[in-house]
Design an enzyme around this catalytic site. Structure first.
Site, mmCIF file in Angstrom:
data_model
loop_
_atom_site.group_PDB
_atom_site.id
_atom_site.type_symbol
_atom_site.label_atom_id
_atom_site.label_comp_id
_atom_site.label_asym_id
_atom_site.label_seq_id
_atom_site.Cartn_x
_atom_site.Cartn_y
_atom_site.Cartn_z
ATOM 1 N N ASP A 102 4.778 -3.490 3.749
ATOM 2 C CA ASP A 102 4.236 -2.277 3.127
ATOM 3 C C ASP A 102 3.516 -1.407 4.155
ATOM 4 O O ASP A 102 2.976 -1.916 5.145
ATOM 5 C CB ASP A 102 3.276 -2.682 1.998
ATOM 6 N N ARG A 114 2.460 5.420 4.645
ATOM 7 C CA ARG A 114 1.132 5.771 5.188
ATOM 8 C C ARG A 114 1.169 5.945 6.700
ATOM 9 O O ARG A 114 0.508 6.808 7.264
ATOM 10 C CB ARG A 114 0.104 4.692 4.795
ATOM 11 N N TRP A 115 1.962 5.138 7.353
ATOM 12 C CA TRP A 115 2.109 5.240 8.809
ATOM 13 C C TRP A 115 2.634 6.638 9.160
ATOM 14 O O TRP A 115 2.129 7.284 10.085
ATOM 15 C CB TRP A 115 3.082 4.166 9.312
ATOM 16 N N ASN A 139 11.740 0.278 -6.567
ATOM 17 C CA ASN A 139 11.993 1.311 -5.546
ATOM 18 C C ASN A 139 13.103 2.289 -5.947
ATOM 19 O O ASN A 139 13.189 3.394 -5.401
ATOM 20 C CB ASN A 139 12.334 0.684 -4.183
HETATM 21 C C1 FPP Z 1 7.122 -0.052 1.867
HETATM 22 O O1 FPP Z 1 6.541 1.052 2.476
HETATM 23 C C2 FPP Z 1 8.414 -0.330 2.399
HETATM 24 C C3 FPP Z 1 9.579 -0.205 1.689
HETATM 25 C C4 FPP Z 1 9.638 0.293 0.316
HETATM 26 C C5 FPP Z 1 10.866 -0.525 2.259
HETATM 27 C C6 FPP Z 1 10.874 -1.426 3.444
HETATM 28 C C7 FPP Z 1 11.895 -0.936 4.378
HETATM 29 C C8 FPP Z 1 11.889 -1.078 5.708
HETATM 30 C C9 FPP Z 1 10.882 -1.869 6.422
HETATM 31 C C10 FPP Z 1 12.897 -0.420 6.571
HETATM 32 C C11 FPP Z 1 14.311 -0.726 6.276
HETATM 33 C C12 FPP Z 1 14.608 -2.144 6.063
HETATM 34 C C13 FPP Z 1 15.506 -2.856 6.757
HETATM 35 C C14 FPP Z 1 15.772 -4.261 6.390
HETATM 36 C C15 FPP Z 1 16.241 -2.301 7.888
HETATM 37 P P1 FPP Z 1 5.985 2.213 1.552
HETATM 38 O O2 FPP Z 1 6.964 3.317 1.645
HETATM 39 O O3 FPP Z 1 5.727 1.710 0.184
HETATM 40 O O4 FPP Z 1 4.662 2.554 2.285
HETATM 41 P P2 FPP Z 1 3.334 3.184 1.651
HETATM 42 O O5 FPP Z 1 2.772 2.137 0.724
HETATM 43 O O6 FPP Z 1 2.479 3.421 2.832
HETATM 44 O O7 FPP Z 1 3.752 4.443 0.960
#
Ligand code: FPP
Length: 247
Positions: free
Chosen positions: A26, A30-31, A74
């Protein structure tokens, strides 16, 4: 949950490496926001972290790694973000096939794979069959995965067997239930890591984490590096797992 116990004086103990690590990746959004970038840039950077952590797990000798790459929830994100994540996943699979093969890593998936776009499904099954015989490590990508949906599917599958008279109620045990989950071939996770600081499980591996050690770090997934990963493993090795029993 975010254990602050001093692990600096300890080193990684090779005889106590977790068999299965699950990660809630997660903090990509935010990054990106912190850098005034589009959320997709965070996912892009996040996929580089995936690459690095898979490599680290292989080097350390962790047999099973399960990454929460896309949840059933998602799908409710904006269409453009969903599409970007699917494109990124496909790109990742294509670029990693050789590395997975060279490093003897088998790719597997858990989740409602049938809901993914056809081209992603095709790439997945191609990489999965190309890496099927590898036995150095198993990388499980949780895709369109939700713990509750998994439990609903399991209940329906078992109910069908009961209804048709194939099994009686007495065969339904915790082990029998585990055998009807996506993770039937996997040990339960020893350690669940969540990046991004939120103290929740977010519908991940609900049945399987009954006795899993949990570690939440504030580090955002794109910033998560091997050094911190090793510190978390050392922290895990200091914990006393009792599985509900007394010592
Ligand atoms: C959460 O960050 C992350 C995800 C919903 C997806 C994870 C995907 C990846 C790490 C990249 C692609 C994956 C692979 C296997 C190549 P968020 O968007 O919820 O972050 P936030 O909470 O800061 O908004």
């Amino acid at each position: 949950m975010n254990s602050k116990s001093s692990s600096s004086s300890h080193t990684l103990e090779p005889s106590n490496i977790p068999s299965h690590i699950a990660i809630i990746m997660d903090g990509n959004g935010r990054w990106a926001k912190k850098r005034l970038l589009h959320r997709v840039k965070g996912h892009e950077k996040g996929s580089e972290t995936v690459r690095a952590i898979v490599r680290s797990c292989r080097e350390i000798g962790i047999p099973h790694l399960t990454l929460y790459a896309f949840s059933t929830e998602n799908w409710q994100r904006p269409k453009t973000e969903v599409a970007a994540l699917m494109t990124l996943l496909k790109k990742f699979l294509k670029s990693e096939q050789q590395e997975l093969t060279e490093n003897n890593i088998r790719l597997n998936t858990i989740g409602q794979i049938e809901r993914l776009p056809a081209d992603v499904q095709e790439t997945l099954s191609q990489v999965m069959s190309a890496t099927q015989k590898n036995d150095g490590m198993q990388l499980n990508l949780a895709l369109s995965y939700g713990g509750r949906a998994e439990i609903v599917k399991m209940v329906k599958d078992i109910a069908k067997k009961v209804n048709s008279g194939k099994i009686g109620l007495d065969v339904i045990t915790p082990e029998f239930i585990s055998e009807h989950l996506y993770t039937s071939q996997l040990p339960d996770p020893d350690l669940l890591i969540r990046t991004g600081g939120d103290m929740r499980v977010s519908n991940f591996l609900l049945w399987q984490i009954a006795y899993t050690e949990i570690y939440v770090t504030n580090t955002l997934w794109p910033d998560f590096e091997k050094e911190e990963f090793i510190k978390i493993l050392i922290d895990f090795q200091q914990r006393e797992r009792r599985f509900g029993k007394i010592r």
